[in-house]
Design a protein around this motif. Sequence first.
Motif, PDB file in Angstrom:
ATOM      1  N   VAL A 158       0.835  -1.196   0.000  1.00 20.05           N
ATOM      2  CA  VAL A 158       0.000   0.000   0.000  1.00 20.05           C
ATOM      3  C   VAL A 158       0.873   1.249   0.000  1.00 20.05           C
ATOM      4  N   ALA A 161       2.393   1.767  -3.445  1.00 16.88           N
ATOM      5  CA  ALA A 161       1.405   2.205  -4.434  1.00 16.88           C
ATOM      6  C   ALA A 161       1.031   3.660  -4.218  1.00 16.88           C
ATOM      7  N   MET A 162       0.899   4.078  -2.971  1.00 14.66           N
ATOM      8  CA  MET A 162       0.536   5.466  -2.692  1.00 14.66           C
ATOM      9  C   MET A 162       1.663   6.407  -3.102  1.00 14.66           C
ATOM     10  N   GLN A 165       1.504   6.699  -6.890  1.00 18.76           N
ATOM     11  CA  GLN A 165       0.244   7.152  -7.476  1.00 18.76           C
ATOM     12  C   GLN A 165       0.398   8.565  -8.039  1.00 18.76           C
ATOM     13  N   SER A 233      -8.006   2.423 -11.548  1.00 16.52           N
ATOM     14  CA  SER A 233      -6.853   3.251 -11.214  1.00 16.52           C
ATOM     15  C   SER A 233      -5.594   2.496 -11.621  1.00 16.52           C
ATOM     16  N   ASP A 235      -3.388   1.322  -9.817  1.00 15.87           N
ATOM     17  CA  ASP A 235      -3.155   0.194  -8.924  1.00 15.87           C
ATOM     18  C   ASP A 235      -3.912  -1.048  -9.359  1.00 15.87           C
ATOM     19  N   ARG A 394      -7.985   6.947   1.891  1.00 16.09           N
ATOM     20  CA  ARG A 394      -7.136   6.768   0.710  1.00 16.09           C
ATOM     21  C   ARG A 394      -6.398   5.441   0.767  1.00 16.09           C
ATOM     22  N   ARG A 395      -5.879   5.088   1.945  1.00 14.59           N
ATOM     23  CA  ARG A 395      -5.187   3.810   2.093  1.00 14.59           C
ATOM     24  C   ARG A 395      -6.144   2.654   1.828  1.00 14.59           C
ATOM     25  N   GLN A 397      -8.781   2.672  -0.055  1.00 18.58           N
ATOM     26  CA  GLN A 397      -9.071   2.603  -1.488  1.00 18.58           C
ATOM     27  C   GLN A 397      -7.920   1.936  -2.246  1.00 18.58           C
ATOM     28  N   VAL A 398      -6.691   2.314  -1.892  1.00 15.95           N
ATOM     29  CA  VAL A 398      -5.531   1.728  -2.561  1.00 15.95           C
ATOM     30  C   VAL A 398      -5.428   0.239  -2.233  1.00 15.95           C
ATOM     31  N   ARG A 399      -5.653  -0.120  -0.972  1.00 11.62           N
ATOM     32  CA  ARG A 399      -5.590  -1.530  -0.573  1.00 11.62           C
ATOM     33  C   ARG A 399      -6.629  -2.343  -1.338  1.00 11.62           C
TER      34      ARG A 399
END
Length: 438
Positions: A158, A161-162, A165, A233, A235, A394-395, A397-399
């Motif tokens: 995570v 990826a953040m 991004q 996205s 990710d 946000r984390r 969503q990315v996860r």
Amino acid sequence: MKIRIASVCVALLLAGTLHAQSVEPLERIAAVVDEDVILQSELDRAVRNIVAQYAGRQNQLPPRAVLERQVLERLVLVKLQTARAAETGVRVSDPELDMAIGNIAQQNNLSPDQLRQQLARDGMSFDDFRSSLRDEMLIQRLRQRFAQSRISVSDAEVDAAMSAQAGGAQYQLAHILVALPEGATPEQIATGQQKIDGIKSLLDRGEMEFGAAAVRYSDSPNALEGGSLGWRSLDEIPVAFANAIRTMSPGDVIGPIRGPSGFQLLQLVDTREGAPAGAGGTVTQYSARHILVRPAEGPGGDGEAKARIDTLRARIAGGADFQEVAREHSDDTVSKAEGGDLGWFTQDEFGPEFGGQVSVLEDGQVSAPFKTQAGWHIVQRVATRQTSAGDENRRAQVREAIGQRKLEDEWDRYVREMRGEAYVDLRVGNEQAAGDGG
């Protein structure tokens, strides 16, 4: 008016699949799938449904024989997945099915009686609709169980990826797949390469639109939807494509690229800015570890699982180390090696039953045994912390995006393995394919 249902394969399942025992035994069989069959009437209904969806655009569909084989293959995959769900104890009860039907009626601003009437006008019996919806729910639950047992996303993934991004952009994608079998021979690879190159040449010369080419030539299960992959996205996009996507304009096509499933072409359909992350306030996160005992199949399986979890809870109450017990006895293959560690998570991340147990514990306290859809659990809360709601959203969503990408890759491989191991005898057109793994 057509009834709308949120479904991963709605075009197929709304075809009104019938079970063999509800039809006269002399009806023609379109395919044999292990110990089950697909009737010609099922296939005809599914094909009619697809053709109706392409009203005014029939020229985008492949020839009838090709369309039948595409639809039949999708029906085969539904049969295999629902059979696997039954084998692994996945169930959909009648009350759950009734609730889902009520939700569908409500989403379409209809009463249950009006839903029945609308289905009849659309040419579908209520029993067929109910059977199709049950199949869809079984497949969804099988995917969920698969994800719980095989898909994990680490905090490090995570974080990475953040960091990578770029602006939160989202990309609408479509693809064309020319599939290759496991252990493809040089001749099969050469044939696949020739086919994908021919498709790319058609697109480059402007002789066919991408969506129409996907419908006609793609081997992907979403071919009849024009190869649409929806909005994603970065990710959620395989690494092989993600870097190239950043430099593409809507309408551009990249490939062919050789992947685990075969040769692919990918089109960027459109771009948009992603939804902004939530802002303001704080959210509580929990650090915890757990032990899972999955019930065995058959009568008595749940009782045996409950007895096992009670025994493990008693051992821990008697002084055994929670992490050691988890490493030895937990059925959660993802967290077992880490002593049951689940990392940091919000209350509802693992479902309301799990979150409700964790939230009422004190740090260090171990719960009584409790049951979720996955099986029987005991959980030990380790610590809590407060974090920014915006950052946490946000984390999350990315996860979720990383998890979905992993799930799609692993699930596709799982379904291909399922198909390869099955006995499938296709009996449409002039071609027949029979035998184990056929």
